[in-house]
Design a protein around this motif. Structure first.
Motif, PDB file in Angstrom:
ATOM      1  N   SER A 126       0.828  -1.210   0.000  1.00 33.35           N
ATOM      2  CA  SER A 126       0.000   0.000   0.000  1.00 33.35           C
ATOM      3  C   SER A 126       0.860   1.257   0.000  1.00 33.35           C
ATOM      4  O   SER A 126       0.587   2.214  -0.739  1.00 33.35           O
ATOM      5  N   ALA A 127       1.890   1.259   0.829  1.00 35.32           N
ATOM      6  CA  ALA A 127       2.763   2.436   0.922  1.00 35.32           C
ATOM      7  C   ALA A 127       3.474   2.689  -0.409  1.00 35.32           C
ATOM      8  O   ALA A 127       3.552   3.833  -0.885  1.00 35.32           O
ATOM      9  N   THR A 128       3.980   1.619  -1.025  1.00 30.78           N
ATOM     10  CA  THR A 128       4.691   1.783  -2.296  1.00 30.78           C
ATOM     11  C   THR A 128       3.731   2.163  -3.420  1.00 30.78           C
ATOM     12  O   THR A 128       4.058   3.005  -4.274  1.00 30.78           O
ATOM     13  N   ARG A 138       2.937   5.771  -3.266  1.00 34.79           N
ATOM     14  CA  ARG A 138       4.097   6.546  -3.727  1.00 34.79           C
ATOM     15  C   ARG A 138       4.187   6.541  -5.255  1.00 34.79           C
ATOM     16  O   ARG A 138       4.434   7.577  -5.885  1.00 34.79           O
ATOM     17  N   ILE A 139       3.960   5.375  -5.866  1.00 36.59           N
ATOM     18  CA  ILE A 139       4.002   5.265  -7.329  1.00 36.59           C
ATOM     19  C   ILE A 139       2.872   6.062  -7.965  1.00 36.59           C
ATOM     20  O   ILE A 139       3.064   6.752  -8.976  1.00 36.59           O
ATOM     21  N   ALA A 140       1.681   5.990  -7.369  1.00 37.56           N
ATOM     22  CA  ALA A 140       0.535   6.732  -7.897  1.00 37.56           C
ATOM     23  C   ALA A 140       0.802   8.237  -7.889  1.00 37.56           C
ATOM     24  O   ALA A 140       0.472   8.949  -8.852  1.00 37.56           O
ATOM     25  N   LEU A 155      11.360   0.214  -8.423  1.00 35.27           N
ATOM     26  CA  LEU A 155      10.144   0.197  -9.225  1.00 35.27           C
ATOM     27  C   LEU A 155       9.919   1.538  -9.922  1.00 35.27           C
ATOM     28  O   LEU A 155       9.563   1.591 -11.107  1.00 35.27           O
ATOM     29  N   LEU A 156      10.164   2.622  -9.199  1.00 36.28           N
ATOM     30  CA  LEU A 156       9.997   3.958  -9.771  1.00 36.28           C
ATOM     31  C   LEU A 156      11.001   4.214 -10.898  1.00 36.28           C
ATOM     32  O   LEU A 156      10.659   4.791 -11.929  1.00 36.28           O
ATOM     33  N   ARG A 157      12.231   3.768 -10.703  1.00 36.10           N
ATOM     34  CA  ARG A 157      13.267   4.001 -11.713  1.00 36.10           C
ATOM     35  C   ARG A 157      12.936   3.286 -13.015  1.00 36.10           C
ATOM     36  O   ARG A 157      13.123   3.833 -14.111  1.00 36.10           O
TER      37      ARG A 157
END
Length: 424
Positions: A294-296, A299-301, A413-415
């Protein structure tokens, strides 16, 4: 969670559920007995329905890989509770008790797959001449089995927007027997107000089954919100490791649970003892995984919402989410899950290019809820069996990107996403 339509007996039931020990050890004091409740969700996930083996003291429930069970005599047939593993099995029974504890339900029925659970609910509570109201945005298999199988048996279906309560009221007919909701919906994450829908269902004498696979009992427990049944594809967050497939239905009453087990026995779609054993272990870490996911995902959203190549983003935790008020009301502890979706500028071609080029740790495949992060193209994979017109009507375009966020490092994941987006 609170529910204004609870009867006094229902209030007592949920109070007792939260204060009852996760398992019955038969001891009141000393080692092996339970401290006084109430107990938290993670404690139920770890210990619900499970006691040390009485013969060996093994802390895990044994995996009973046995087809049949020897009877002491004809007169004492099934005196120990078991005869044949298509009907009942000790490992499966323990897993069902664990699911019921997690879902705060009177009982649970564990199936070979999530679709087996869906088919059994419809088989048990719908007959020729009956009518069922189904969310117009559901898992593709739910839509397909209603249209392509049960409709052939003389059962009518209305596919409607269950976020519109007036539309629901108008859709219910004298022959309506079941409301089949999904929250959050797959893959658009549209929410159903489970408390409000359950209140309407009760007032009209209709059963309400909610598929809460995306939420899990760690985020939302439909039975506590008034639903008659909570359905899970345990393949997803219950397993959480891409190992097994399974399904479950947790029921608000013993009568509903008994009927589901009766139909399960006829269908022969009980979960295997080995899978039940595996999922009994994997569900123990559900809470830990979901908090991380959920936290990640949040953050991605937020990252996607600000990216110039992204056109739309859907995640229940975002302030921009159209049903943020519903999410905050019925999702527990401010958690909104590991699922999100987005569309990129440039339409279908650009969306598919992103899915074809995004690098690991993302994996292009079906399934969701696992430790590995998965990127999916619903129009080709999970929802290809929907009529294209129906699919587009609920917003599932050919370039729609569904993300299931795992437990990898968020930076990685973001990268990967940033690189794929920047290359569009």
């Amino acid at each position: 969670s609170t529910q204004s339509t609870w009867t006094p007996s229902e209030c007592l039931f949920f109070f007792e559920m939260s204060h009852a020990p996760p398992s019955n050890t038969g001891k009141e004091e000393g080692s092996g007995s339970w401290v006084n409740g109430p107990f938290g969700a993670d404690t139920y996930l770890v210990h619900g329905g499970v006691n040390p083996d009485p013969t060996t003291g093994a802390i895990l429930t044994p995996c009973y890989l046995s087809t049949t069970f020897v009877q002491e005599s004809i007169d004492k047939y099934q005196s120990k509770g078991y005869s044949y593993s298509r009907t009942s099995n000790p490992t499966v029974k323990a897993y069902e008790a664990k699911i019921a504890a997690a879902e705060r339900a009177a009982g649970a029925c564990a199936f070979s797959t999530g679709m087996a659970a869906t088919v059994t609910v419809m088989s048990a509570f719908l007959s020729k001449g009956d009518h069922c109201v189904v969310t117009n945005c559901s898992y593709g298999g739910t839509n397909r089995v209603a249209r392509k199988m049960f409709a052939n048996f003389g059962i009518e279906f209305s596919f409607i927007d269950l976020s519109n309560l007036s539309e629901l009221q108008a859709a219910i007919r004298p022959n309506t027997k079941l409301i089949f909701s999904e929250s959050p919906c797959n893959p658009t994450l549209k929410l159903a107000d489970i408390q409000a829908i359950s209140a309407i269902a009760k007032s009209r004498g209709v059963l309400h089954c909610c598929d809460s696979t995306f939420a899990t009992p760690y985020i939302m427990r439909p039975v506590e919100l008034g639903a008659d049944m909570a359905l899970q594809s345990t393949t997803k967050y219950y397993d959480g490791h891409n190992i097994t497939v399974g399904g479950a239905v947790a029921s608000a009453t013993k009568e509903l649970d008994d009927k589901l087990h009766f139909f399960q026995n006829m269908h022969g779609n009980i979960i295997s003892p080995f899978v039940a054993f595996i999922q009994m272990q994997t569900m123990k870490t559900m809470g830990l995984r979901i908090k991380q996911q959920s936290a990640t995902a949040h953050r991605i959203a937020e990252f996607l919402e600000k990216h110039p190549k992204v056109d739309k983003v859907g995640y229940p935790g975002l302030k921009s989410f159209p049903q943020k008020d519903v999410a905050d009301k019925q999702h527990l502890d401010g958690l909104h899950g590991g699922m999100l979706w987005f569309e990129v500028k440039g339409g279908t071609e650009a969306g598919r290019k992103l899915m074809d080029t995004v690098q690991r740790p993302w994996s292009l495949c079906e399934n969701l809820g696992a430790t590995e992060s998965i990127i999916t193209c619903p129009s080709v994979m999970t929802h290809a069996n929907m009529e294209k017109e129906d699919r587009l009507k609920v917003g599932i375009t050919d370039g729609f990107v569904r993300d299931s966020v795992g437990i990898e490092d968020g930076e990685d994941l973001l990268r990967s996403l940033a690189k794929a987006l920047d290359a569009l």
